[in-house]
Design a protein around this motif. Structure first.
Motif, PDB file in Angstrom:
ATOM      1  N   MET A  51      67.765  75.166  57.811  1.00 54.42           N
ATOM      2  CA  MET A  51      66.547  75.804  58.304  1.00 54.42           C
ATOM      3  C   MET A  51      66.779  77.312  58.374  1.00 54.42           C
ATOM      4  SD  MET A  51      65.636  73.220  61.473  1.00 54.42           S
ATOM      5  CE  MET A  51      65.664  71.433  61.244  1.00 54.42           C
ATOM      6  N   GLU A  53      65.532  80.969  60.137  1.00 55.61           N
ATOM      7  CA  GLU A  53      64.864  81.570  61.290  1.00 55.61           C
ATOM      8  C   GLU A  53      63.532  82.181  60.876  1.00 55.61           C
ATOM      9  OE1 GLU A  53      65.822  84.977  64.712  1.00 55.61           O
ATOM     10  OE2 GLU A  53      67.119  84.762  62.946  1.00 55.61           O
ATOM     11  N   ALA A  57      58.088  75.575  60.487  1.00 55.54           N
ATOM     12  CA  ALA A  57      58.885  74.435  60.953  1.00 55.54           C
ATOM     13  C   ALA A  57      58.468  73.191  60.182  1.00 55.54           C
ATOM     14  CB  ALA A  57      58.685  74.234  62.454  1.00 55.54           C
ATOM     15  N   VAL A  60      62.584  68.223  61.051  1.00 61.18           N
ATOM     16  CA  VAL A  60      63.417  67.984  62.222  1.00 61.18           C
ATOM     17  C   VAL A  60      64.482  66.991  61.787  1.00 61.18           C
ATOM     18  CG1 VAL A  60      61.589  68.446  63.906  1.00 61.18           C
ATOM     19  CG2 VAL A  60      61.944  66.107  63.087  1.00 61.18           C
ATOM     20  N   GLY A  92      65.656  71.102  65.279  1.00 65.37           N
ATOM     21  CA  GLY A  92      64.291  71.425  64.889  1.00 65.37           C
ATOM     22  C   GLY A  92      63.375  71.585  66.076  1.00 65.37           C
ATOM     23  N   ARG A  93      62.131  71.927  65.775  1.00 60.46           N
ATOM     24  CA  ARG A  93      61.151  72.213  66.805  1.00 60.46           C
ATOM     25  C   ARG A  93      59.918  71.320  66.615  1.00 60.46           C
ATOM     26  NH1 ARG A  93      60.026  76.457  70.250  1.00 60.46           N
ATOM     27  NH2 ARG A  93      62.279  76.515  70.448  1.00 60.46           N
ATOM     28  N   THR A  98      56.890  77.395  63.932  1.00 61.43           N
ATOM     29  CA  THR A  98      57.941  78.161  63.274  1.00 61.43           C
ATOM     30  C   THR A  98      59.309  77.750  63.811  1.00 61.43           C
ATOM     31  OG1 THR A  98      57.738  79.968  64.878  1.00 61.43           O
ATOM     32  CG2 THR A  98      56.450  80.145  62.844  1.00 61.43           C
ATOM     33  N   THR A  99      60.329  78.009  63.015  1.00 70.16           N
ATOM     34  CA  THR A  99      61.703  77.697  63.397  1.00 70.16           C
ATOM     35  C   THR A  99      62.293  78.895  64.131  1.00 70.16           C
ATOM     36  OG1 THR A  99      61.949  76.281  61.444  1.00 70.16           O
ATOM     37  CG2 THR A  99      63.968  77.036  62.514  1.00 70.16           C
ATOM     38  N   TYR A 101      65.354  79.602  65.012  1.00 69.30           N
ATOM     39  CA  TYR A 101      66.728  79.980  64.688  1.00 69.30           C
ATOM     40  C   TYR A 101      67.093  79.393  63.326  1.00 69.30           C
ATOM     41  CZ  TYR A 101      66.833  75.436  67.033  1.00 69.30           C
ATOM     42  OH  TYR A 101      66.543  74.158  67.436  1.00 69.30           O
ATOM     43  N   ARG A 116      58.352  67.255  59.794  1.00 70.91           N
ATOM     44  CA  ARG A 116      57.936  67.488  61.177  1.00 70.91           C
ATOM     45  C   ARG A 116      56.575  66.873  61.480  1.00 70.91           C
ATOM     46  NH1 ARG A 116      54.590  70.575  63.718  1.00 70.91           N
ATOM     47  NH2 ARG A 116      54.128  71.812  61.860  1.00 70.91           N
TER      48      ARG A 116
END
Length: 236
Positions: A51, A53, A57, A60, A92-93, A98-99, A101, A116
């Motif tokens: 991933m 930054e 996103a 995951v 993941g988020r 958005t990611t 990191y 995701r």
């Protein structure tokens, strides 16, 4: 660079080594089957980015094997390692756009990856997974806060001793008893970055711990914790 090919065995959840510790641990067989249908297994080589930054996103993942790092970059391009993720950790988020990191494998790694949007939909429809996700997130937040407080108060010896013990914990070695041997997934410079020290200080502390019998250093990356109780005392 092309992504590593992704494959989906017929029923990879059945043989998953971290199923009882992962975010899907509380799901029943029917739910596991449904989750299996939207997941894919993926191999990552050391140094491969999963991933980026600030990107959308899209994915995951659960870590099955290996160690990955979470990192951010300052305006001048300097990398800051934010943390490490180990087998059974979640990446993941979910429900985010958005990611926050970058995620990079620092050893060869094996992960279970989900789109995701598919995972978000599954989590909304299965409250036990959503609850586990919240529980895991809060646990990681508590761990991060505790680590920040400890590092802010520790001297160099305490930081290095705490880092070694934390790594043994996260690799599942501290329940075995006796000396613990593992390979450091980070270089000494990366350890220094994580701990807020210089590489020279990290090297001096490792040498001191070796000379005083708390650890062995068979090679530059291998560590044997000979006396965990001594390390715990040093960590404070």
């Amino acid at each position: 660079m092309q992504d590593t090919p992704i494959s989906r065995p017929a029923s990879f959840c059945d043989a998953c080594a971290i199923r009882n510790r992962a975010i899907c641990a509380d799901l029943d067989d029917r739910e596991i089957g449904l989750l299996n249908g939207i997941g894919r297994r993926r191999d990552l080589a050391a140094g491969e980015q999963l991933m980026w930054e600030g990107d959308e996103a899209v994915l995951v993942a659960n870590v099955i094997e290996g160690v990955l790092k979470l990192s951010s970059h300052s305006a001048d391009g300097k990398e800051q390692i934010l943390g490490l993720v180990y087998p059974s950790d979640f990446l993941g988020r979910p429900f985010g756009q958005t990611t926050p990191y970058g995620v990079e494998a620092i050893t060869d790694a094996h992960i279970c990856v989900f789109e995701r949007s598919d995972f978000d939909r599954f989590a909304r429809e299965h409250p036990r997974l959503e609850h586990k996700l919240l529980e895991r997130t809060l646990g990681e937040l508590d761990r991060t806060r505790r680590w920040m407080v400890l590092l802010g108060r520790m001297n160099a010896e305490q930081k290095v001793a705490s880092f070694l013990l934390e790594m043994a914990d996260r690799l599942g070695l501290r329940t075995a008893g006796g000396p613990m041997r593992f390979t450091l997934p980070l270089s000494r410079q990366q350890i220094a970055d994580v701990l807020g020290l210089t590489i020279e200080t990290v090297s001096r502390q490792l040498t001191r711990l070796r000379n005083e019998g708390a650890i062995e250093l068979p090679s530059r990356r291998e560590v044997v914790l000979r006396d965990p109780a001594d390390l715990e005392a040093r960590a404070g």
